[in-house]
Design a protein around this motif. Structure first.
Motif, PDB file in Angstrom:
ATOM      1  N   SER A   1       0.717  -0.993  -0.065  1.00  0.00           N
ATOM      2  CA  SER A   1      -0.084   0.052  -0.002  1.00  0.00           C
ATOM      3  C   SER A   1       0.996   1.248   0.196  1.00  0.00           C
ATOM      4  N   ALA A   2       0.320   2.255  -0.824  1.00  0.00           N
ATOM      5  CA  ALA A   2       1.280   3.554  -1.004  1.00  0.00           C
ATOM      6  C   ALA A   2       0.973   4.372   0.123  1.00  0.00           C
ATOM      7  N   GLU A   3      -0.249   4.046   0.927  1.00  0.00           N
ATOM      8  CA  GLU A   3      -0.707   5.023   1.752  1.00  0.00           C
ATOM      9  C   GLU A   3      -0.472   4.612   3.361  1.00  0.00           C
ATOM     10  N   ILE A   4       0.540   3.655   3.477  1.00  0.00           N
ATOM     11  CA  ILE A   4       0.814   3.300   4.717  1.00  0.00           C
ATOM     12  C   ILE A   4       1.681   4.472   5.358  1.00  0.00           C
ATOM     13  N   ASP A   5       1.308   4.793   6.693  1.00  0.00           N
ATOM     14  CA  ASP A   5       1.884   6.057   7.392  1.00  0.00           C
ATOM     15  C   ASP A   5       2.420   5.543   8.720  1.00  0.00           C
ATOM     16  N   THR A   6       2.282   4.385   9.096  1.00  0.00           N
ATOM     17  CA  THR A   6       2.495   3.966  10.305  1.00  0.00           C
ATOM     18  C   THR A   6       3.070   2.441  10.122  1.00  0.00           C
ATOM     19  N   ILE A   7       4.353   2.123  10.857  1.00  0.00           N
ATOM     20  CA  ILE A   7       4.848   0.852  10.666  1.00  0.00           C
ATOM     21  C   ILE A   7       4.863   0.536  12.245  1.00  0.00           C
ATOM     22  N   LEU A   8       4.423  -1.060  12.515  1.00  0.00           N
ATOM     23  CA  LEU A   8       4.337  -1.244  14.010  1.00  0.00           C
ATOM     24  C   LEU A   8       5.675  -2.399  14.000  1.00  0.00           C
ATOM     25  N   LEU A   9       6.435  -2.312  14.933  1.00  0.00           N
ATOM     26  CA  LEU A   9       7.326  -3.277  15.251  1.00  0.00           C
ATOM     27  C   LEU A   9       6.661  -4.363  16.351  1.00  0.00           C
ATOM     28  N   ALA A  10       6.122  -5.378  15.571  1.00  0.00           N
ATOM     29  CA  ALA A  10       5.569  -6.216  16.230  1.00  0.00           C
ATOM     30  C   ALA A  10       6.358  -7.601  16.807  1.00  0.00           C
ATOM     31  N   CYS A  11       7.646  -7.226  17.142  1.00  0.00           N
ATOM     32  CA  CYS A  11       8.362  -8.047  17.496  1.00  0.00           C
ATOM     33  C   CYS A  11       9.478  -7.204  18.708  1.00  0.00           C
ATOM     34  N   THR A  12       9.598  -7.743  19.905  1.00  0.00           N
ATOM     35  CA  THR A  12      10.403  -6.894  20.932  1.00  0.00           C
ATOM     36  C   THR A  12      11.820  -6.751  20.599  1.00  0.00           C
ATOM     37  N   HIS A  13      12.193  -7.775  19.595  1.00  0.00           N
ATOM     38  CA  HIS A  13      13.667  -7.650  19.246  1.00  0.00           C
ATOM     39  C   HIS A  13      13.770  -6.298  18.180  1.00  0.00           C
ATOM     40  N   TYR A  14      12.822  -6.243  17.450  1.00  0.00           N
ATOM     41  CA  TYR A  14      13.048  -4.995  16.453  1.00  0.00           C
ATOM     42  C   TYR A  14      13.517  -3.744  16.796  1.00  0.00           C
ATOM     43  N   PRO A  15      13.208  -3.040  18.057  1.00  0.00           N
ATOM     44  CA  PRO A  15      13.742  -1.854  18.404  1.00  0.00           C
ATOM     45  C   PRO A  15      15.255  -1.670  18.150  1.00  0.00           C
ATOM     46  N   LEU A  16      16.061  -2.819  17.993  1.00  0.00           N
ATOM     47  CA  LEU A  16      17.366  -2.811  18.038  1.00  0.00           C
ATOM     48  C   LEU A  16      17.776  -2.363  16.655  1.00  0.00           C
ATOM     49  N   LEU A  17      16.807  -2.753  15.407  1.00  0.00           N
ATOM     50  CA  LEU A  17      17.004  -2.436  14.085  1.00  0.00           C
ATOM     51  C   LEU A  17      16.173  -0.958  13.795  1.00  0.00           C
ATOM     52  N   GLN A  18      15.742  -0.362  14.703  1.00  0.00           N
ATOM     53  CA  GLN A  18      14.859   0.928  14.577  1.00  0.00           C
ATOM     54  C   GLN A  18      15.550   1.829  13.572  1.00  0.00           C
ATOM     55  N   SER A  19      16.738   2.141  14.063  1.00  0.00           N
ATOM     56  CA  SER A  19      17.389   3.275  13.100  1.00  0.00           C
ATOM     57  C   SER A  19      17.579   2.900  11.764  1.00  0.00           C
ATOM     58  N   LYS A  20      17.905   1.619  11.468  1.00  0.00           N
ATOM     59  CA  LYS A  20      18.126   1.268  10.347  1.00  0.00           C
ATOM     60  C   LYS A  20      16.803   0.789   9.472  1.00  0.00           C
ATOM     61  N   ILE A  21      15.655   0.691   9.951  1.00  0.00           N
ATOM     62  CA  ILE A  21      14.463   0.414   9.458  1.00  0.00           C
ATOM     63  C   ILE A  21      14.021   1.938   9.060  1.00  0.00           C
ATOM     64  N   GLU A  22      14.195   2.900   9.969  1.00  0.00           N
ATOM     65  CA  GLU A  22      13.607   4.520   9.583  1.00  0.00           C
ATOM     66  C   GLU A  22      14.572   4.816   8.487  1.00  0.00           C
ATOM     67  N   GLY A  23      15.684   4.232   8.297  1.00  0.00           N
ATOM     68  CA  GLY A  23      16.394   4.851   7.216  1.00  0.00           C
ATOM     69  C   GLY A  23      16.068   4.400   5.933  1.00  0.00           C
ATOM     70  N   HIS A  24      15.351   3.327   6.091  1.00  0.00           N
ATOM     71  CA  HIS A  24      14.807   2.744   4.698  1.00  0.00           C
ATOM     72  C   HIS A  24      13.236   3.441   4.248  1.00  0.00           C
ATOM     73  N   LEU A  25      12.804   3.961   5.328  1.00  0.00           N
ATOM     74  CA  LEU A  25      11.340   4.430   5.120  1.00  0.00           C
ATOM     75  C   LEU A  25      11.393   6.214   4.767  1.00  0.00           C
ATOM     76  N   PRO A  26      10.375   6.386   4.143  1.00  0.00           N
ATOM     77  CA  PRO A  26       9.982   7.781   3.631  1.00  0.00           C
ATOM     78  C   PRO A  26       9.775   8.517   5.165  1.00  0.00           C
ATOM     79  N   PRO A  27      10.313   9.761   5.116  1.00  0.00           N
ATOM     80  CA  PRO A  27      10.356  10.303   6.598  1.00  0.00           C
ATOM     81  C   PRO A  27       9.198  10.478   7.322  1.00  0.00           C
ATOM     82  N   LEU A  28       8.080  10.641   6.353  1.00  0.00           N
ATOM     83  CA  LEU A  28       6.612  11.031   6.984  1.00  0.00           C
ATOM     84  C   LEU A  28       6.086   9.681   7.641  1.00  0.00           C
ATOM     85  N   ILE A  29       6.585   8.445   7.553  1.00  0.00           N
ATOM     86  CA  ILE A  29       6.091   7.480   8.053  1.00  0.00           C
ATOM     87  C   ILE A  29       6.606   7.087   9.650  1.00  0.00           C
TER      88      ILE A  29
END
Length: 279
Positions: free
Chosen positions: A183-211
């Protein structure tokens, strides 16, 4: 030795420490006991029956340590084991204790983060296949459309300590591109695994800034605080001496401590348990 009745926090590995950290920041007065089942992690690709068996064994161990309340700080365990534990396993011998998960409190609020009503959910294969987030979010936000994406390689990357290395970027971008393609309209990404916050900076780096990227630690902490206010019988049975203990089923506690200290954002000194040998 002083007897404590701590809040138990369980995860298949070390990811749940991101939740425990937020809980302690919110509710520092209570005693806590963390258990990571590292010897059998990750849970994400295992069968329903195996996840239930492992989770129930760990919950019972926490009960034996005096925990009146256990938090499953693991989305896979919450998705595939919590309901059976609550509705069947505990009825015989543990009616005075409680087990809570991380999916429902997240589902209760995640819709408020999205203006477009289009949310991407990233999780383990087990969590995604359970469709727990699809079902739970729909209960609270019928107008929200959920786009799920399994990320089976993220937990192994994180548990092996490779999450800060350049090689992790390929697999982060792989799954991000796949969920955004839904979907081109996704504006929120839920990290539905408690491990994933350690990848959060990398995840945000591959997302459009408004998500927006939403992790679960603060959500679960706020939900627990509200739960304890509403259930004074449980709250009064939890001791308040600010004790924190950490256990792992891995016999390499040094390795656990090294990685766990990163997740917990402060030094961790763990103890080994075989689950069966401790009283």
């Amino acid at each position: 030795m002083q007897v404590t009745r701590p809040i138990g926090v369980f995860d298949s590995g070390i990811g749940g420490l991101t939740v425990l950290r937020s809980i302690i920041e919110k509710l520092p007065q209570y005693d806590y006991l963390y258990l990571g089942d590292n010897s059998r992690a990750p849970y994400g690709n295992r069968s329903f029956n195996t996840i239930h068996q492992y989770t129930w064994e760990c919950v019972q161990w926490l009960f034996k340590q005096g925990c009146p309340l256990v938090i499953l700080a693991c989305n896979t365990a919450s998705a595939k084991a919590l309901r059976t534990i609550q509705q069947k396993d505990m009825l015989a011998n543990y009616v005075d204790k409680k087990v809570l998960g991380v999916i429902r409190p997240t589902a209760e609020v995640i819709g408020d983060y999205s203006k477009s009503k289009q949310i991407g959910v990233l999780g383990t294969t087990g969590t995604i296949q359970s469709e727990s987030y699809l079902l739970e979010i729909k209960k609270f936000f019928p107008d929200v459309e959920v786009h799920q994406q399994a990320c089976p390689l993220w937990v192994p990357i994180i548990e092996s300590g490779e999450y800060n290395k350049a090689g992790a970027d390929y697999y982060v971008k792989l799954y991000i591109d796949e969920v955004l393609a839904k979907s081109a309209e996704i504006d929120t990404i839920l990290l539905a695994c408690t491990h994933y916050p350690l990848l959060q900076s990398k995840i945000e780096g591959h997302l459009p800034p408004l998500i927006k990227v939403v992790s679960q630690g603060q959500i679960v902490a706020d939900s627990l605080a509200d739960y304890l206010k509403r259930h004074t019988d449980i709250e009064e049975n939890v001791t308040q001496t600010c004790t924190r203990r950490f256990f792992t089923t891995s016999d390499d506690t040094t390795d656990f401590d090294e990685h766990a200290s990163v997740f917990f954002s402060s030094p961790v000194k763990s103890e080994y348990t075989s689950l069966t040998s401790d009283n």
